[in-house]
Design a protein around this motif. Structure first.
Motif, PDB file in Angstrom:
ATOM      1  N   GLN A 103      47.505  16.112  38.345  1.00  0.00           N
ATOM      2  CA  GLN A 103      46.846  16.858  37.274  1.00  0.00           C
ATOM      3  C   GLN A 103      47.081  18.340  37.495  1.00  0.00           C
ATOM      4  OE1 GLN A 103      42.876  15.853  35.052  1.00  0.00           O
ATOM      5  NE2 GLN A 103      42.349  16.781  37.001  1.00  0.00           N
ATOM      6  N   VAL A 104      47.680  18.999  36.502  1.00  0.00           N
ATOM      7  CA  VAL A 104      48.046  20.407  36.606  1.00  0.00           C
ATOM      8  C   VAL A 104      47.442  21.143  35.414  1.00  0.00           C
ATOM      9  CG1 VAL A 104      49.958  22.067  36.665  1.00  0.00           C
ATOM     10  CG2 VAL A 104      50.221  19.805  37.743  1.00  0.00           C
ATOM     11  N   VAL A 105      46.847  22.307  35.671  1.00  0.00           N
ATOM     12  CA  VAL A 105      46.284  23.122  34.590  1.00  0.00           C
ATOM     13  C   VAL A 105      46.798  24.549  34.730  1.00  0.00           C
ATOM     14  CG1 VAL A 105      44.208  23.979  33.444  1.00  0.00           C
ATOM     15  CG2 VAL A 105      44.196  21.699  34.505  1.00  0.00           C
ATOM     16  N   VAL A 106      47.292  25.089  33.620  1.00  0.00           N
ATOM     17  CA  VAL A 106      47.791  26.466  33.584  1.00  0.00           C
ATOM     18  C   VAL A 106      46.993  27.240  32.540  1.00  0.00           C
ATOM     19  CG1 VAL A 106      49.804  27.960  33.386  1.00  0.00           C
ATOM     20  CG2 VAL A 106      50.091  25.590  34.157  1.00  0.00           C
ATOM     21  N   PRO A 107      45.927  27.947  32.935  1.00  0.00           N
ATOM     22  CA  PRO A 107      45.206  28.800  31.981  1.00  0.00           C
ATOM     23  C   PRO A 107      46.074  29.987  31.581  1.00  0.00           C
ATOM     24  CG  PRO A 107      43.870  28.308  33.937  1.00  0.00           C
ATOM     25  CD  PRO A 107      45.277  27.930  34.252  1.00  0.00           C
ATOM     26  N   GLY A 165      49.781  35.201  35.501  1.00  0.00           N
ATOM     27  CA  GLY A 165      49.869  36.602  35.120  1.00  0.00           C
ATOM     28  C   GLY A 165      48.656  37.070  34.360  1.00  0.00           C
ATOM     29  N   LEU A 166      47.516  36.481  34.666  1.00  0.00           N
ATOM     30  CA  LEU A 166      46.310  36.676  33.856  1.00  0.00           C
ATOM     31  C   LEU A 166      45.330  37.690  34.406  1.00  0.00           C
ATOM     32  CD1 LEU A 166      44.284  35.887  31.618  1.00  0.00           C
ATOM     33  CD2 LEU A 166      43.621  33.923  33.044  1.00  0.00           C
ATOM     34  N   LEU A 167      45.048  37.637  35.715  1.00  0.00           N
ATOM     35  CA  LEU A 167      43.909  38.382  36.242  1.00  0.00           C
ATOM     36  C   LEU A 167      44.006  39.877  36.007  1.00  0.00           C
ATOM     37  CD1 LEU A 167      43.082  36.597  39.607  1.00  0.00           C
ATOM     38  CD2 LEU A 167      42.198  36.157  37.308  1.00  0.00           C
ATOM     39  N   GLY A 192      42.926  45.315  36.043  1.00  0.00           N
ATOM     40  CA  GLY A 192      42.964  45.261  37.499  1.00  0.00           C
ATOM     41  C   GLY A 192      42.506  43.983  38.141  1.00  0.00           C
ATOM     42  N   GLY A 193      41.736  43.139  37.442  1.00  0.00           N
ATOM     43  CA  GLY A 193      41.309  41.882  38.035  1.00  0.00           C
ATOM     44  C   GLY A 193      40.267  42.059  39.119  1.00  0.00           C
ATOM     45  N   LEU A 194      40.278  41.173  40.095  1.00  0.00           N
ATOM     46  CA  LEU A 194      39.291  41.220  41.176  1.00  0.00           C
ATOM     47  C   LEU A 194      39.280  42.589  41.846  1.00  0.00           C
ATOM     48  CD1 LEU A 194      39.995  37.783  42.894  1.00  0.00           C
ATOM     49  CD2 LEU A 194      37.979  38.352  41.532  1.00  0.00           C
ATOM     50  N   ASP A 195      38.098  43.017  42.250  1.00  0.00           N
ATOM     51  CA  ASP A 195      37.987  44.314  42.925  1.00  0.00           C
ATOM     52  C   ASP A 195      38.038  44.173  44.440  1.00  0.00           C
ATOM     53  OD1 ASP A 195      35.556  43.121  43.307  1.00  0.00           O
ATOM     54  OD2 ASP A 195      34.370  44.698  42.324  1.00  0.00           O
ATOM     55  N   GLU A 196      38.540  43.047  44.923  1.00  0.00           N
ATOM     56  CA  GLU A 196      38.737  42.809  46.352  1.00  0.00           C
ATOM     57  C   GLU A 196      39.941  41.879  46.489  1.00  0.00           C
ATOM     58  OE1 GLU A 196      36.029  39.969  48.308  1.00  0.00           O
ATOM     59  OE2 GLU A 196      34.975  39.916  46.376  1.00  0.00           O
ATOM     60  N   PRO A 197      40.522  41.776  47.682  1.00  0.00           N
ATOM     61  CA  PRO A 197      41.654  40.862  47.873  1.00  0.00           C
ATOM     62  C   PRO A 197      41.294  39.441  47.459  1.00  0.00           C
ATOM     63  CG  PRO A 197      41.436  42.324  49.754  1.00  0.00           C
ATOM     64  CD  PRO A 197      40.219  42.551  48.907  1.00  0.00           C
TER      65      PRO A 197
END
Length: 298
Positions: free
Chosen positions: A93-97, A175-177, A234-239
């Protein structure tokens, strides 16, 4: 067919890069449909491209060279991730948002029984379906397109399409975050985690300090990139590996330099500096396994 706009339009730029790489004799992957996507939509405006001449050549070249290399490495790395997830790890099962114009359902060698769900906006999926139909493309696994906005209740639409949250899943957030705020990115990853059975896998870029990276600064300076760079949050503000480690995942980080070397593609001298390829030396890819102590590291 309506024109793709906003974040949806960025998928065309990625398709153009995949088409250029696929034309190389030493290509790292072959996407036979990328050129058709590029041909089916208008190219960037000529006046914006001409205005790029006002930016010093070293900075222009650093950005475009760095972006090309990043997309190419990212594509191949995630190809390998999905191939391994379905092969040696037997995930079906594979999901690509935010799948965009991704064609992995059509070009990767999937084992029997794989079900792949592509989640994206209705207009993106309609454009994609039209172009693929014109090319006579046929998926190599059981592919299901799920029309949904990730800002709404997309998990309900995914479940209605046949997704089974009690089965291990290979998730790809490619390529979303970067187009999400820190809170939105955390909410998306939390939603994915809540629907990931033990042994599930998740892959995503793990670049750190995105907002200050030389490559992105170069992109903001280019007139032809302003419509896209305005969307970057920028996405997450941490690694990503730190965040995932605190939320039920066991992450492993792959430095981009190491990945590039393994594929025979050096990043180039001066990486991370103006005049180099603009790469952030801390850029990486992350693969994580969901909270089952009996599951081996990726």
């Amino acid at each position: 067919m309506g024109e793709l706009r906003g974040v949806a339009a960025t998928a065309l730029g990625v398709a153009r890069i995949r088409a250029a790489e696929s034309a190389r004799a030493d290509r790292l992957f072959d996407d036979p449909y990328a050129a058709a996507f590029a041909a089916a939509a208008p190219s960037p405006a000529a006046d914006a491209r001409a205005a790029d001449a006002e930016v010093p050549a070293a900075h222009r070249e650093a950005f475009y060279r760095g972006m090309f290399r990043h997309i190419v490495l990212r594509t191949r790395f995630f190809d390998d991730y999905l191939t391994a997830a379905a092969g040696e790890h037997t995930i079906r099962q594979v999901v690509v948002p935010a799948a965009g114009l991704d064609t992995r359902a059509y070009r990767l060698p999937w084992p029997d029984g794989v079900r792949l769900y592509e989640v994206d906006l209705p207009e993106v999926l309609a454009f994609k379906e039209r172009v693929l139909a014109e090319q006579g493309a046929r998926p190599r696994c059981a592919r299901t397109a799920v029309a949904a906005d990730l800002r709404t209740d997309w998990p309900t639409a995914l479940r209605a399409a046949g997704f089974a949250p009690d089965e291990p899943t290979a998730w790809l957030v490619e390529g979303l975050l970067v187009y999400l705020s820190a809170a939105e990115a955390a909410r998306l990853l939390t939603t994915i985690g809540e629907r990931s059975a033990p042994g599930s896998r998740l892959a995503l870029p793990g670049s750190r300090d995105f907002r200050d990276s030389p490559m992105m600064a170069g992109g903001r300076a280019l007139p032809s990139m302003r419509a896209v760079s305005a969307l970057w949050q920028g996405g997450l503000d941490e690694p990503a590996d730190d965040w995932l480690g605190r939320h039920g995942w066991r992450p492993r980080t792959y430095a981009r330099e190491t990945v590039a070397a393994s594929y025979g593609r050096a990043l180039g001298e001066g990486a991370g500096e103006a005049g180099g390829d603009g790469a952030d030396g801390r850029a990486a890819f992350v693969v994580a396994v969901r909270g089952d102590r009996g599951t081996p590291a990726p």
